[in-house]
Motif scaffolding. Structure first.
Motif, PDB file in Angstrom:
ATOM      1  N   PHE A  60       0.833  -1.206   0.000  1.00  0.00           N
ATOM      2  CA  PHE A  60       0.000   0.000   0.000  1.00  0.00           C
ATOM      3  C   PHE A  60       0.861   1.247   0.000  1.00  0.00           C
ATOM      4  N   LYS A  61       0.289   2.322  -0.534  1.00  0.00           N
ATOM      5  CA  LYS A  61       0.983   3.601  -0.450  1.00  0.00           C
ATOM      6  C   LYS A  61       1.251   3.890   1.026  1.00  0.00           C
ATOM      7  N   ALA A  62       2.418   4.447   1.312  1.00  0.00           N
ATOM      8  CA  ALA A  62       2.781   4.730   2.704  1.00  0.00           C
ATOM      9  C   ALA A  62       1.707   5.606   3.331  1.00  0.00           C
ATOM     10  N   GLY A  63       1.285   5.230   4.518  1.00  0.00           N
ATOM     11  CA  GLY A  63       0.253   6.004   5.214  1.00  0.00           C
ATOM     12  C   GLY A  63      -1.140   5.429   5.080  1.00  0.00           C
ATOM     13  N   ILE A  64      -1.322   4.450   4.180  1.00  0.00           N
ATOM     14  CA  ILE A  64      -2.632   3.792   4.049  1.00  0.00           C
ATOM     15  C   ILE A  64      -2.519   2.380   4.597  1.00  0.00           C
ATOM     16  N   LYS A  65      -3.320   2.032   5.574  1.00  0.00           N
ATOM     17  CA  LYS A  65      -3.300   0.671   6.110  1.00  0.00           C
ATOM     18  C   LYS A  65      -4.077  -0.263   5.192  1.00  0.00           C
ATOM     19  N   PRO A  66      -3.673  -1.529   5.116  1.00  0.00           N
ATOM     20  CA  PRO A  66      -4.336  -2.457   4.179  1.00  0.00           C
ATOM     21  C   PRO A  66      -5.647  -2.978   4.741  1.00  0.00           C
ATOM     22  N   MET A  67      -6.492  -2.058   5.164  1.00  0.00           N
ATOM     23  CA  MET A  67      -7.762  -2.475   5.754  1.00  0.00           C
ATOM     24  C   MET A  67      -8.884  -1.513   5.403  1.00  0.00           C
ATOM     25  N   TRP A  68     -10.095  -2.050   5.398  1.00  0.00           N
ATOM     26  CA  TRP A  68     -11.287  -1.254   5.038  1.00  0.00           C
ATOM     27  C   TRP A  68     -11.389  -0.013   5.895  1.00  0.00           C
ATOM     28  N   GLU A  69     -10.955  -0.121   7.154  1.00  0.00           N
ATOM     29  CA  GLU A  69     -11.164   0.952   8.119  1.00  0.00           C
ATOM     30  C   GLU A  69     -10.335   2.196   7.828  1.00  0.00           C
ATOM     31  N   ASP A  70      -9.259   2.053   7.053  1.00  0.00           N
ATOM     32  CA  ASP A  70      -8.449   3.243   6.772  1.00  0.00           C
ATOM     33  C   ASP A  70      -9.321   4.252   6.015  1.00  0.00           C
ATOM     34  N   ASP A 114      -6.015   7.204  -7.732  1.00  0.00           N
ATOM     35  CA  ASP A 114      -7.090   6.466  -7.075  1.00  0.00           C
ATOM     36  C   ASP A 114      -6.610   5.165  -6.418  1.00  0.00           C
ATOM     37  N   ILE A 115      -5.383   4.757  -6.774  1.00  0.00           N
ATOM     38  CA  ILE A 115      -4.864   3.492  -6.255  1.00  0.00           C
ATOM     39  C   ILE A 115      -4.473   3.637  -4.782  1.00  0.00           C
ATOM     40  N   CYS A 116      -4.924   2.685  -3.974  1.00  0.00           N
ATOM     41  CA  CYS A 116      -4.491   2.638  -2.572  1.00  0.00           C
ATOM     42  C   CYS A 116      -3.422   1.576  -2.375  1.00  0.00           C
ATOM     43  N   GLY A 117      -3.629   0.401  -2.993  1.00  0.00           N
ATOM     44  CA  GLY A 117      -2.672  -0.683  -2.820  1.00  0.00           C
ATOM     45  C   GLY A 117      -3.151  -1.956  -3.480  1.00  0.00           C
ATOM     46  N   ALA A 118      -2.494  -3.061  -3.131  1.00  0.00           N
ATOM     47  CA  ALA A 118      -2.857  -4.358  -3.704  1.00  0.00           C
ATOM     48  C   ALA A 118      -2.596  -5.439  -2.667  1.00  0.00           C
ATOM     49  N   VAL A 119      -3.336  -6.529  -2.800  1.00  0.00           N
ATOM     50  CA  VAL A 119      -3.262  -7.614  -1.822  1.00  0.00           C
ATOM     51  C   VAL A 119      -3.176  -8.949  -2.553  1.00  0.00           C
ATOM     52  N   VAL A 120      -2.399  -9.870  -2.004  1.00  0.00           N
ATOM     53  CA  VAL A 120      -2.482 -11.260  -2.464  1.00  0.00           C
ATOM     54  C   VAL A 120      -2.842 -12.118  -1.251  1.00  0.00           C
ATOM     55  N   ASN A 121      -3.910 -12.894  -1.387  1.00  0.00           N
ATOM     56  CA  ASN A 121      -4.376 -13.799  -0.328  1.00  0.00           C
ATOM     57  C   ASN A 121      -4.037 -15.227  -0.736  1.00  0.00           C
TER      58      ASN A 121
END
Ligand code: M7G
Length: 183
Positions: A60-70, A114-121
């Protein structure tokens, strides 16, 4: 001189531990903001396909947590690519690397904002890749990002990538969230 990236990025690692809450299981691994530092990180951590079941990497971009709550994710959503089990050995690592290169290389042009980040599960039932964006109502931006993602990953099948709002994912309990967009 190292080559600077447009944004600073944080890599997160999620390891499921039932003694802890979901948020506590998210750990910051490293920050980087140059191409060289990205590659040295990438070259010395486990690849996604080597992680154990239930783990995630998030970038994720620095400062954005990888969670819905951010606050930056709160009104957002994700482009979701669901892989089948056999794609872990054939596609997963290449796709994840390509997703990362799209992010850090700002491949989505003006929609990159608009991009916040990316996740791999990593999941027994099938791994998932997702790209998180900030505004689930920004149709044009979302569609551009989805099309570019498909193109860069070389995915041809129509309708294979779906966008869902985090607000729907949160409420999802067994039933499938409403997909707002597909490409
Ligand atoms: P997942 O890991 O995204 O996918 O969500 P999975 O179902 O394939 O394992 C699993 C669970 O993790 C969710 O049902 C939530 O309980 C929790 N979870 C996932 N995310 C992305 C979040 C989040 O952003 N915030 C919180 N609080 N919980 C989450």
């Amino acid at each position: 001189i190292k080559h600077p990236l447009q944004n600073q990025w944080t890599l997160w690692f999620f390891k499921p531990d039932r003694a802890k809450g979901w948020e506590e299981n998210q750990r910051e691994v490293i920050h980087f903001d140059t191409i060289e530092d990205f590659w040295s990180t990438h070259n010395h951590i486990k690849s996604a396909s080597e992680l154990s079941a239930g783990c995630d990497y998030s970038l994720f971009k620095a400062g954005i947590k990888p969670m819905w709550e951010d606050p930056r994710n709160n009104n957002g959503g994700r482009w979701l690519i669901s892989l089948d089990k056999k794609q872990r050995s054939s596609e997963l690592d290449n796709y994840w690397l390509e997703v990362i290169l799209c992010l850090i290389g700002e491949a989505f042009e003006e929609s990159s904002e608009d991009i916040c980040g990316a996740v791999v599960n990593i999941r027994p039932k099938g791994d998932k890749l997702s790209v998180w964006t900030a505004d689930c109502t920004n149709r044009d931006g979302i569609m551009k990002i989805g099309q570019k993602l498909k193109e860069r990953l070389g995915i041809q099948t129509r309708g294979s990538i779906v966008y869902e709002a985090h607000n729907d994912s949160m409420k999802k309990s067994g039933s499938v969230a409403k997909f707002r967009y597909t490409v």
